[in-house]
Design a protein around this motif. Structure first.
Motif, mmCIF file in Angstrom:
data_model
loop_
_atom_site.group_PDB
_atom_site.id
_atom_site.type_symbol
_atom_site.label_atom_id
_atom_site.label_comp_id
_atom_site.label_asym_id
_atom_site.label_seq_id
_atom_site.Cartn_x
_atom_site.Cartn_y
_atom_site.Cartn_z
ATOM 1 N N PHE A 8 0.821 -1.208 0.000
ATOM 2 C CA PHE A 8 0.000 0.000 0.000
ATOM 3 C C PHE A 8 0.856 1.260 0.000
ATOM 4 N N GLY A 9 2.031 1.187 0.637
ATOM 5 C CA GLY A 9 2.884 2.372 0.722
ATOM 6 C C GLY A 9 4.251 2.122 0.128
ATOM 7 N N GLN A 10 4.362 2.125 -1.202
ATOM 8 C CA GLN A 10 5.670 1.970 -1.818
ATOM 9 C C GLN A 10 6.518 3.201 -1.522
ATOM 10 N N GLY A 11 7.826 2.972 -1.369
ATOM 11 C CA GLY A 11 8.690 4.122 -1.105
ATOM 12 C C GLY A 11 9.965 3.714 -0.411
ATOM 13 N N TYR B 92 12.081 3.907 3.093
ATOM 14 C CA TYR B 92 11.814 4.033 4.522
ATOM 15 C C TYR B 92 13.101 3.909 5.327
ATOM 16 N N ALA C 86 4.803 0.260 5.999
ATOM 17 C CA ALA C 86 4.400 0.610 4.640
ATOM 18 C C ALA C 86 2.910 0.393 4.391
ATOM 19 N N GLY C 87 2.171 0.008 5.415
ATOM 20 C CA GLY C 87 0.724 -0.149 5.269
ATOM 21 C C GLY C 87 0.267 -1.540 4.906
ATOM 22 N N SER D 46 -1.183 -5.179 -0.672
ATOM 23 C CA SER D 46 -2.438 -4.872 -1.351
ATOM 24 C C SER D 46 -3.020 -6.076 -2.080
#
Length: 382
Positions: free
Chosen positions: A184-187, A189, A205-206, A209
């Motif tokens: 859900f939260g690519q990036g 960290y 990262a949530g 999905s």
């Protein structure tokens, strides 16, 4: 006289129809009829004992014991034995904040009338150093904030009496991991105290999905790569590995699949959809056997079997990968149980042959159609 001629003409027509039917049957037997693939006997004739290159094996309890395995995902010892990253260790790329107090009214760094100096946004360079006025170029990487405080204090105390220094490490910008794919939260960290393990970072990262049952997590670290099921990550604590700066975490849906062909409800490539599925479940996923055409004694599972497994199945040493055609006979008393216990693997082909009577139906239909066409032509001619 007229009646006799009529009967003679009728007999000639019947003989002509029969002749055409025989010719049609001969032609059909010579050139073949449309079908979805080879029949059971044709596959059996390609067995190794008949000069072919595939081992045709009827599935029994021995086969299920020796052939049923699921290639395991997992992490190598390099991943499993790595300790957690020290949450306060300074690394190249980190940004630091310094506060320096001096025990004099007119200090080296402080403005007139002030006793402290604040130095913010000091970035640790690629060599691991920062520059502090009057202390010079100081190595920060590899030290904790407290160790760096002591180093800076010792360099300043020869120039100003009793300096007091605090070092603040901003949120680990130099110790980061990348999360890509179906999260859900690519990036990117930072590795901080709460997120030093794989499961904690995924939570940060949530989560994923895709359905957890088909989620696969891959971690790339340098030249090493490891892969685990998400469910294994949560239920097997040893897979919850410590992260390292530069790790790339890929979240993806399970890519394994099998191909279904022949007399089935559908002919297509099908995702496995679970860590393990049986032959019965795989057949059900494509609509089951075709009631009108399938031969329940001719359900084949085709695969390339690794040498180790082929040796166990065949009961003799095998030195290379072998082509195997496993036969599931659903009409046997325990046929459904054997199919229920036979596991399908990535890349398998499930092929169901047509029942023998289906070909006869096609031949009779073609003959009947041919004879009917001849009668229509006769009627038009008359």
């Amino acid at each position: 006289m007229i009646a006799t001629e009529t009967r003679t003409a009728s007999n000639r027509g019947t003989r002509l129809s029969l002749t055409v039917a025989l010719i049609a049957a001969t032609a059909l037997s010579a050139c073949g009829l449309p079908r979805s693939g080879p029949n059971k006997q044709e596959i059996l004739s390609g067995a190794v004992e008949n000069g072919g290159d595939a081992h045709v094996i009827y599935v029994n309890n021995h086969v299920n014991r020796t052939a049923n395995y699921t290639p395991a995902y997992g992490f190598s010892n390099e991943f499993l034995n790595a300790g957690t990253v020290a949450a306060d260790e300074i690394r190249p790329g980190d940004t630091l904040g310094l506060m320096i107090w001096e025990n004099v009214d007119d200090g080296l760094l402080a403005s007139l009338g002030q006793s402290s100096t604040q130095l913010q946004q000091l970035q640790v360079d690629s060599g691991g150093y920062i520059f502090v006025p009057y202390a010079g170029r100081v190595r920060a990487a590899g030290n904790t904030p407290d160790q760096l405080r002591q180093i800076i204090t010792s360099r300043l105390e020869n120039q100003t009496p009793d300096p007091q220094v605090t070092v603040t490490r901003m949120a680990g910008d130099g110790a980061t991991v990348s999360i890509v794919g179906k999260a859900f939260g690519q990036g990117i960290y930072p590795i901080e105290r709460p997120t030093r393990t794989l499961s904690a970072m995924l939570a940060k990262a949530g989560g994923v999905s895709v359905e957890p049952e088909v989620a696969v997590i891959t971690v790339k670290r340098g030249r090493e790569t490891g892969k685990v099921w998400l469910s294994d990550l949560y239920f097997n604590p040893s897979y919850d590995i410590a992260l390292r700066p530069g790790d790339v975490i890929l979240v993806e849906e399970d890519q394994r699949n099998f191909t279904a062909l022949g007399a089935l409800g559908g002919q297509t490539k099908v995702p496995l959809g679970n860590e393990q599925i049986s032959a019965i479940e795989a057949i059900a996923m494509v609509g089951g056997l075709s009631t009108n055409t399938a031969d329940p004694t001719g359900v084949f599972v085709l695969r390339d079997e690794p040498a180790r497994v082929a040796s166990a199945v065949l009961g003799q040493p095998i030195g290379s990968t072998q082509r195997m055609a496993y036969v599931l006979d659903m009409t046997r008393p325990n046929g459904l149980f054997l199919a229920r216990d036979f596991l399908i693997r990535d890349g398998d082909t499930i092929y169901v042959t047509e029942a023998p009577y289906v070909q006869w139906q096609k031949i009779l239909g073609a003959i009947t159609g041919s004879a009917g066409s001849v009668r229509q032509l006769e009627n038009l001619a008359n």
